[in-house]
Design a protein around this motif. Structure first.
Motif, PDB file in Angstrom:
ATOM      1  N   VAL A 249       0.875  -1.040  -0.040  1.00 18.84           N
ATOM      2  CA  VAL A 249       0.022  -0.105   0.197  1.00 18.84           C
ATOM      3  C   VAL A 249       1.182   1.259  -0.086  1.00 18.84           C
ATOM      4  O   VAL A 249       1.635   1.369   0.818  1.00 18.84           O
ATOM      5  CB  VAL A 249      -0.854   0.164   1.180  1.00 18.84           C
ATOM      6  CG1 VAL A 249      -1.734   1.330   1.412  1.00 18.84           C
ATOM      7  CG2 VAL A 249      -1.760  -1.295   1.216  1.00 18.84           C
TER       8      VAL A 249
ATOM      9  N   LYS B  37      -0.913   7.341   1.819  1.00 21.20           N
ATOM     10  CA  LYS B  37      -2.417   7.248   1.765  1.00 21.20           C
ATOM     11  C   LYS B  37      -3.081   8.599   2.642  1.00 21.20           C
ATOM     12  O   LYS B  37      -4.364   8.842   2.421  1.00 21.20           O
ATOM     13  CB  LYS B  37      -2.724   6.171   2.223  1.00 21.20           C
ATOM     14  CG  LYS B  37      -2.198   5.812   3.717  1.00 21.20           C
ATOM     15  CD  LYS B  37      -2.415   4.243   4.302  1.00 21.20           C
ATOM     16  CE  LYS B  37      -1.777   4.220   5.639  1.00 21.20           C
ATOM     17  NZ  LYS B  37      -0.625   4.290   5.813  1.00 21.20           N
ATOM     18  N   ASP B  38      -2.502   9.077   3.499  1.00 17.87           N
ATOM     19  CA  ASP B  38      -2.940  10.338   4.309  1.00 17.87           C
ATOM     20  C   ASP B  38      -3.005  11.539   3.744  1.00 17.87           C
ATOM     21  O   ASP B  38      -3.700  12.639   4.223  1.00 17.87           O
ATOM     22  CB  ASP B  38      -2.423  10.149   5.733  1.00 17.87           C
ATOM     23  CG  ASP B  38      -2.599   9.003   6.484  1.00 17.87           C
ATOM     24  OD1 ASP B  38      -3.481   8.471   6.313  1.00 17.87           O
ATOM     25  OD2 ASP B  38      -1.657   8.512   7.105  1.00 17.87           O
TER      26      ASP B  38
ATOM     27  N   GLU C  58      -9.230   4.168  -3.963  1.00 19.49           N
ATOM     28  CA  GLU C  58      -9.645   5.256  -3.657  1.00 19.49           C
ATOM     29  C   GLU C  58      -9.002   6.532  -3.523  1.00 19.49           C
ATOM     30  O   GLU C  58      -7.834   6.919  -3.622  1.00 19.49           O
ATOM     31  CB  GLU C  58     -10.338   5.100  -2.164  1.00 19.49           C
ATOM     32  CG  GLU C  58     -11.041   3.839  -1.821  1.00 19.49           C
ATOM     33  CD  GLU C  58     -11.139   3.436  -0.186  1.00 19.49           C
ATOM     34  OE1 GLU C  58     -10.849   4.558   0.372  1.00 19.49           O
ATOM     35  OE2 GLU C  58     -11.688   2.415  -0.024  1.00 19.49           O
TER      36      GLU C  58
ATOM     37  N   ASN D 290      -5.774   8.840  -0.253  1.00 18.22           N
ATOM     38  CA  ASN D 290      -5.835   7.789  -1.254  1.00 18.22           C
ATOM     39  C   ASN D 290      -5.433   6.530  -0.546  1.00 18.22           C
ATOM     40  O   ASN D 290      -4.907   6.466   0.374  1.00 18.22           O
ATOM     41  CB  ASN D 290      -5.088   8.219  -2.474  1.00 18.22           C
ATOM     42  CG  ASN D 290      -3.812   7.950  -2.099  1.00 18.22           C
ATOM     43  OD1 ASN D 290      -3.003   6.919  -2.277  1.00 18.22           O
ATOM     44  ND2 ASN D 290      -2.991   8.993  -1.657  1.00 18.22           N
ATOM     45  N   PHE D 291      -5.963   5.556  -1.343  1.00 17.54           N
ATOM     46  CA  PHE D 291      -5.733   4.440  -1.021  1.00 17.54           C
ATOM     47  C   PHE D 291      -5.317   3.559  -2.327  1.00 17.54           C
ATOM     48  O   PHE D 291      -6.158   3.391  -3.401  1.00 17.54           O
ATOM     49  CB  PHE D 291      -6.805   3.355  -0.803  1.00 17.54           C
ATOM     50  CG  PHE D 291      -6.343   2.021  -0.022  1.00 17.54           C
ATOM     51  CD1 PHE D 291      -5.815   1.680   1.166  1.00 17.54           C
ATOM     52  CD2 PHE D 291      -6.780   0.873  -0.906  1.00 17.54           C
ATOM     53  CE1 PHE D 291      -5.446   0.567   1.679  1.00 17.54           C
ATOM     54  CE2 PHE D 291      -6.304  -0.439  -0.556  1.00 17.54           C
ATOM     55  CZ  PHE D 291      -5.627  -0.473   0.636  1.00 17.54           C
ATOM     56  N   THR D 292      -3.967   3.467  -2.404  1.00 15.30           N
ATOM     57  CA  THR D 292      -3.319   2.898  -3.815  1.00 15.30           C
ATOM     58  C   THR D 292      -2.369   1.728  -3.554  1.00 15.30           C
ATOM     59  O   THR D 292      -1.737   1.736  -2.714  1.00 15.30           O
ATOM     60  CB  THR D 292      -2.532   4.011  -4.523  1.00 15.30           C
ATOM     61  OG1 THR D 292      -3.266   5.293  -4.446  1.00 15.30           O
ATOM     62  CG2 THR D 292      -1.866   3.590  -5.644  1.00 15.30           C
TER      63      THR D 292
END
Length: 314
Positions: free
Chosen positions: A60, A64-65, A85, A121-123
């Motif tokens: 991940v 993400k934050d 996301e 985001n979530f990548t």
């Protein structure tokens, strides 16, 4: 076999080590990692799947934050970033790509890229060592992939399923993960591969391979006094030649590269330790806290202490 796989997944669940995204290539065909005094040094990614018994990495993305940037860099691995996301701005050779939910981007070996994630985001990131392709296809300098809408959906679905299989926690899913990975490899070489690669691309590949030896040295020694003259001397180049190599093939000057590396090292310590800002500055190779704060503000939009308070509550 079930006992072995159960133990394997236990190790996977316990693993939360970090490794560096400005990778140190240990040797062709191996996954990249940098160790410093026995402590993993990742300033880029959160590990999802460890190296153990797997020919790839799936993790991940650490930004993400949001409020996160990755400076220009390159590596031998082929990478795929799949946004599940949110969104991110991705740059390849300074060309901007805006990735939204469900979209991915394919990064070739030795392709200079950077990332800007102002929002959460979530990548997922899949990293495939170039040596794995070279083992079957030969010369890695001629290895080039381009996205094609024809097979995009299938490739994204395979990455999603690999992640879902891991998330299930079922030991037997290891076989499905490996099966999906090799299906993805087949898809890349049959539907995404560019068979005719121009000489300019091959030359750039070779030069960035050479430059990688130098950046590996910098990544290990970034706390030290790394003048252009000193590093050039270590590798037998003139300062002017080394400077031109960075500018021509990496699209960044030497001083900016070193400063970005140190700033990102400080970023990691800022959010994951309670050490004073001045101590972090010196530890990361800055002459004082003032120079660190200036570089940090330029990159992240606010002073280190304010950023720490906003994002970690320290």
């Amino acid at each position: 076999m079930d006992k072995f796989l159960s133990a394997y997944y236990d190790r996977m669940k316990r693993s939360n080590c970090m490794y560096r995204y400005l990778e140190q290539v240990l040797e062709a065909g191996s996954c990249e990692a940098v160790q410093d005094g026995g402590n993993a040094m990742d300033f880029r990614h959160e590990l999802v799947l460890p190296n153990d018994d797997l020919p790839f990495k799936l993790f991940v993305f650490e930004g993400k934050d949001g409020s996160y940037k990755v400076s220009k860099h390159w590596h031998r691995s082929v990478e795929i970033f799949l946004v599940l996301e949110g969104s991110m701005d991705f740059y390849i050779n300074s060309r901007r790509f805006v990735l939204g939910e469900g979209q991915f981007i394919l990064v070739n070996s030795n392709e200079v890229h950077s990332i800007d994630c102002p929002d959460p985001n979530f990548t997922l990131v899949l990293q495939i060592p170039r040596g794995l392709f070279e083992k079957y296809l030969g010369d890695g300098d001629s290895l080039l992939f381009r996205q094609t809408s024809r097979a995009d959906a299938e490739l994204a679905a395979l990455i999603r399923r690999m992640h879902k299989s891991y998330e299930s926690g079922q030991a037997e899913q290891l076989f499905r993960i490996l099966g999906d990975f090799y299906q993805l490899m087949y898809l890349l070489v049959t539907d995404f591969r560019v068979l005719e690669v121009d000489e300019e691309r091959k030359i750039q590949n070779k030069q960035l391979d050479r430059l990688s030896h130098i950046t590996n040295y910098i990544q290990v020694n970034y706390r030290e006094d790394l003048t252009l003259e000193g590093v050039a001397r270590v590798f037998g180049f003139s300062p002017a030649y080394l400077s031109r190599m960075f500018q021509k093939y990496a699209g960044i000057n030497y001083k900016a590269y070193v400063q970005d590396l140190r700033t990102e090292a400080g970023y990691r310590q800022l959010l994951n330790t309670s050490r004073p800002v001045g101590e972090i500055a010196l530890e990361c190779g800055f002459p004082d806290s003032r120079s660190f704060a200036k570089a940090f503000r330029r990159r992240y939009g606010m002073p280190p202490a304010q950023y720490r308070k906003k994002n970690s509550g320290m």
